[in-house]
Scaffold this motif. Sequence first.
Motif, PDB file in Angstrom:
ATOM      1  N   GLY A 120      -7.391  23.936  -9.092  1.00  9.81           N
ATOM      2  CA  GLY A 120      -8.168  25.174  -9.162  1.00  9.81           C
ATOM      3  C   GLY A 120      -7.565  26.249 -10.039  1.00  9.81           C
ATOM      4  N   VAL A 121      -6.812  25.872 -11.032  1.00  7.78           N
ATOM      5  CA  VAL A 121      -6.195  26.840 -11.938  1.00  7.78           C
ATOM      6  C   VAL A 121      -7.268  27.344 -12.912  1.00  7.78           C
ATOM      7  CG1 VAL A 121      -4.409  27.185 -13.684  1.00  7.78           C
ATOM      8  CG2 VAL A 121      -3.986  25.674 -11.741  1.00  7.78           C
ATOM      9  N   PRO A 122      -7.315  28.665 -13.192  1.00  5.54           N
ATOM     10  CA  PRO A 122      -8.300  29.183 -14.153  1.00  5.54           C
ATOM     11  C   PRO A 122      -8.209  28.456 -15.498  1.00  5.54           C
ATOM     12  CG  PRO A 122      -7.244  30.987 -12.992  1.00  5.54           C
ATOM     13  CD  PRO A 122      -6.516  29.741 -12.589  1.00  5.54           C
ATOM     14  N   GLU A 123      -9.372  28.189 -16.076  1.00  2.83           N
ATOM     15  CA  GLU A 123      -9.415  27.454 -17.339  1.00  2.83           C
ATOM     16  C   GLU A 123      -8.617  28.178 -18.421  1.00  2.83           C
ATOM     17  OE1 GLU A 123     -10.230  24.118 -19.366  1.00  2.83           O
ATOM     18  OE2 GLU A 123     -10.985  24.517 -17.341  1.00  2.83           O
ATOM     19  N   GLY A 124      -7.832  27.418 -19.151  1.00 10.86           N
ATOM     20  CA  GLY A 124      -7.046  27.986 -20.242  1.00 10.86           C
ATOM     21  C   GLY A 124      -5.686  28.501 -19.842  1.00 10.86           C
ATOM     22  N   ALA A 125      -5.387  28.523 -18.545  1.00 15.28           N
ATOM     23  CA  ALA A 125      -4.087  29.017 -18.092  1.00 15.28           C
ATOM     24  C   ALA A 125      -2.985  28.027 -18.452  1.00 15.28           C
ATOM     25  CB  ALA A 125      -4.111  29.248 -16.586  1.00 15.28           C
ATOM     26  N   THR A 126      -1.786  28.532 -18.632  1.00  9.18           N
ATOM     27  CA  THR A 126      -0.626  27.680 -18.882  1.00  9.18           C
ATOM     28  C   THR A 126       0.403  27.902 -17.784  1.00  9.18           C
ATOM     29  OG1 THR A 126       0.454  29.352 -20.274  1.00  9.18           O
ATOM     30  CG2 THR A 126      -0.986  27.755 -21.379  1.00  9.18           C
ATOM     31  N   LEU A 127       1.300  26.934 -17.640  1.00  9.70           N
ATOM     32  CA  LEU A 127       2.314  27.000 -16.588  1.00  9.70           C
ATOM     33  C   LEU A 127       3.677  26.627 -17.153  1.00  9.70           C
ATOM     34  CD1 LEU A 127       3.370  27.100 -13.634  1.00  9.70           C
ATOM     35  CD2 LEU A 127       2.622  24.714 -13.406  1.00  9.70           C
ATOM     36  N   ALA A 128       4.659  27.489 -16.902  1.00 11.65           N
ATOM     37  CA  ALA A 128       6.055  27.180 -17.193  1.00 11.65           C
ATOM     38  C   ALA A 128       6.785  27.079 -15.863  1.00 11.65           C
ATOM     39  CB  ALA A 128       6.675  28.257 -18.070  1.00 11.65           C
ATOM     40  N   THR A 129       7.459  25.968 -15.638  1.00 15.27           N
ATOM     41  CA  THR A 129       8.133  25.716 -14.362  1.00 15.27           C
ATOM     42  C   THR A 129       9.593  25.381 -14.611  1.00 15.27           C
ATOM     43  OG1 THR A 129       6.087  24.738 -13.527  1.00 15.27           O
ATOM     44  CG2 THR A 129       8.073  24.390 -12.225  1.00 15.27           C
ATOM     45  N   SER A 130      10.463  25.854 -13.734  1.00 14.47           N
ATOM     46  CA  SER A 130      11.870  25.481 -13.820  1.00 14.47           C
ATOM     47  C   SER A 130      12.412  25.206 -12.428  1.00 14.47           C
ATOM     48  CB  SER A 130      12.701  26.576 -14.497  1.00 14.47           C
ATOM     49  OG  SER A 130      12.612  27.788 -13.780  1.00 14.47           O
ATOM     50  N   VAL A 131      13.338  24.252 -12.368  1.00 13.02           N
ATOM     51  CA  VAL A 131      14.117  23.979 -11.158  1.00 13.02           C
ATOM     52  C   VAL A 131      15.490  24.579 -11.412  1.00 13.02           C
ATOM     53  CG1 VAL A 131      15.100  22.184  -9.689  1.00 13.02           C
ATOM     54  CG2 VAL A 131      12.841  21.862 -10.722  1.00 13.02           C
ATOM     55  N   THR A 132      15.988  25.388 -10.481  1.00  7.48           N
ATOM     56  CA  THR A 132      17.142  26.237 -10.796  1.00  7.48           C
ATOM     57  C   THR A 132      18.490  25.721 -10.300  1.00  7.48           C
ATOM     58  OG1 THR A 132      16.744  27.570  -8.807  1.00  7.48           O
ATOM     59  CG2 THR A 132      15.687  28.288 -10.850  1.00  7.48           C
ATOM     60  N   ASP A 133      18.546  24.552  -9.640  1.00  6.44           N
ATOM     61  CA  ASP A 133      19.829  24.146  -9.055  1.00  6.44           C
ATOM     62  C   ASP A 133      20.080  22.642  -9.130  1.00  6.44           C
ATOM     63  OD1 ASP A 133      17.779  23.716  -7.246  1.00  6.44           O
ATOM     64  OD2 ASP A 133      18.491  25.244  -5.851  1.00  6.44           O
ATOM     65  N   ALA A 134      19.926  22.097 -10.338  1.00  8.79           N
ATOM     66  CA  ALA A 134      20.254  20.689 -10.562  1.00  8.79           C
ATOM     67  C   ALA A 134      21.756  20.538 -10.785  1.00  8.79           C
ATOM     68  CB  ALA A 134      19.488  20.158 -11.768  1.00  8.79           C
ATOM     69  N   ALA A 135      22.313  19.461 -10.288  1.00  5.87           N
ATOM     70  CA  ALA A 135      23.755  19.235 -10.377  1.00  5.87           C
ATOM     71  C   ALA A 135      24.164  18.734 -11.759  1.00  5.87           C
ATOM     72  CB  ALA A 135      24.188  18.222  -9.315  1.00  5.87           C
ATOM     73  N   ASP A 136      25.449  18.862 -12.063  1.00  9.97           N
ATOM     74  CA  ASP A 136      25.999  18.315 -13.305  1.00  9.97           C
ATOM     75  C   ASP A 136      26.114  16.798 -13.251  1.00  9.97           C
ATOM     76  OD1 ASP A 136      26.370  20.709 -14.704  1.00  9.97           O
ATOM     77  OD2 ASP A 136      28.327  21.062 -13.792  1.00  9.97           O
ATOM     78  N   GLY A 137      26.364  16.254 -12.051  1.00  7.67           N
ATOM     79  CA  GLY A 137      26.571  14.820 -11.942  1.00  7.67           C
ATOM     80  C   GLY A 137      26.683  14.392 -10.496  1.00  7.67           C
ATOM     81  N   ILE A 138      27.004  13.120 -10.284  1.00 10.69           N
ATOM     82  CA  ILE A 138      27.169  12.600  -8.925  1.00 10.69           C
ATOM     83  C   ILE A 138      28.492  11.852  -8.811  1.00 10.69           C
ATOM     84  CG2 ILE A 138      24.666  12.344  -8.631  1.00 10.69           C
ATOM     85  CD1 ILE A 138      25.203   9.260  -8.701  1.00 10.69           C
ATOM     86  N   TYR A 139      29.049  11.893  -7.599  1.00 11.95           N
ATOM     87  CA  TYR A 139      30.229  11.096  -7.256  1.00 11.95           C
ATOM     88  C   TYR A 139      29.725   9.838  -6.549  1.00 11.95           C
ATOM     89  CZ  TYR A 139      33.065  15.272  -8.172  1.00 11.95           C
ATOM     90  OH  TYR A 139      33.667  16.355  -8.753  1.00 11.95           O
ATOM     91  N   PRO A 140      29.697   8.695  -7.228  1.00 12.26           N
ATOM     92  CA  PRO A 140      29.080   7.510  -6.619  1.00 12.26           C
ATOM     93  C   PRO A 140      29.831   6.973  -5.404  1.00 12.26           C
ATOM     94  CG  PRO A 140      30.200   6.933  -8.665  1.00 12.26           C
ATOM     95  CD  PRO A 140      30.197   8.431  -8.583  1.00 12.26           C
ATOM     96  N   LEU A 141      31.131   7.265  -5.290  1.00  6.56           N
ATOM     97  CA  LEU A 141      31.927   6.700  -4.204  1.00  6.56           C
ATOM     98  C   LEU A 141      32.110   7.645  -3.024  1.00  6.56           C
ATOM     99  CD1 LEU A 141      34.369   4.653  -6.354  1.00  6.56           C
ATOM    100  CD2 LEU A 141      33.292   3.782  -4.285  1.00  6.56           C
ATOM    101  N   GLN A 142      31.468   8.788  -3.066  1.00  6.47           N
ATOM    102  CA  GLN A 142      31.474   9.676  -1.902  1.00  6.47           C
ATOM    103  C   GLN A 142      30.197   9.450  -1.109  1.00  6.47           C
ATOM    104  OE1 GLN A 142      32.368  13.788  -2.792  1.00  6.47           O
ATOM    105  NE2 GLN A 142      34.033  13.258  -4.189  1.00  6.47           N
TER     106      GLN A 142
END
Length: 295
Positions: free
Chosen positions: A159-181
């Motif tokens: 139901g977004v108005p026609e012609g509208a645009t969306l910019a989305t960001s996720v603000t807390d992604a990690a740098d990496g993972i510790y596979p053995l923890q």
Amino acid sequence: MKQKPLYITIIMCLLTMTFTACDSNEPENNDHGISAALSWADKDDTGTPITDARVWIFQADGKLVTEKHYSTKQEVALDIHAVDAGEYKVVTAINLITPFSVDKATTYDELLLKLNQANASPTHAYYSVADVKALADKNTRAPLPLRRIMAELNIEIDGVPEGATLATSVTDAADGIYPLQKDAESNYGVAMSGHKNAVVLPSAIMTKGNLVTPTTRLMPTVGDASHSHLHFLFTLTDGTTRECDAEAPVMKSGGKYVLKFKYTELKPYMYIIPVKISDWEEDWTVNGEILNPVS
């Protein structure tokens, strides 16, 4: 004729010496140790080409025993790692190529698989860990079901108005993972804590009144966070904008998340609840507004 037995004896001795010499060149324990048995944790990944594979083996006390690099799945399966009898942790990382990297490790708690460009959204890389007891007189196969390092996120807004645009960001992604923890559920693989990355999602596409973002691959939520956070910026055709923030569940390695809600449900700050679809998939929906939220 009397020398023939002596001649035969000399030939037999030479053959015996030759066979003995050949045997002495074979490596010890070449028929037993630990071999890696790769499979897929998520059936959707079955058949994914493997062009880069790494295997680490650590002793139970954390000391690195061996590290190998391969080009194919077949090379991994055929290699037998000669180790002494005992307890080991076997780790693999698959298709871990640029922009991914590995922090070198001498003990298993230091091994870190990183994404060097938070907004890269590259093709998936995978990891797996197995606890293995090696025996002195047989080969032990380490079962390594491969799971994705990154999560996936899609957003669908109705139901977004026609012609509208969306910019989305996720603000807390990690740098990496510790596979053995291990995480709170005793699964191997814990996101790095501390530094948070903002990941900008690709522009959403208007489809019959719905704004839909392409699938974005991103690192899981930082390990010390209780939620993930999203920011939305809508721009309408008349130039006006509308912004809102949302508190969502933590995103984990291998998770597939689809956020669905109506444009009329937008609030300055929203709380998103999960609906489990399968072991890997969750649908997210809006559950009202949080007053005076605390990040």
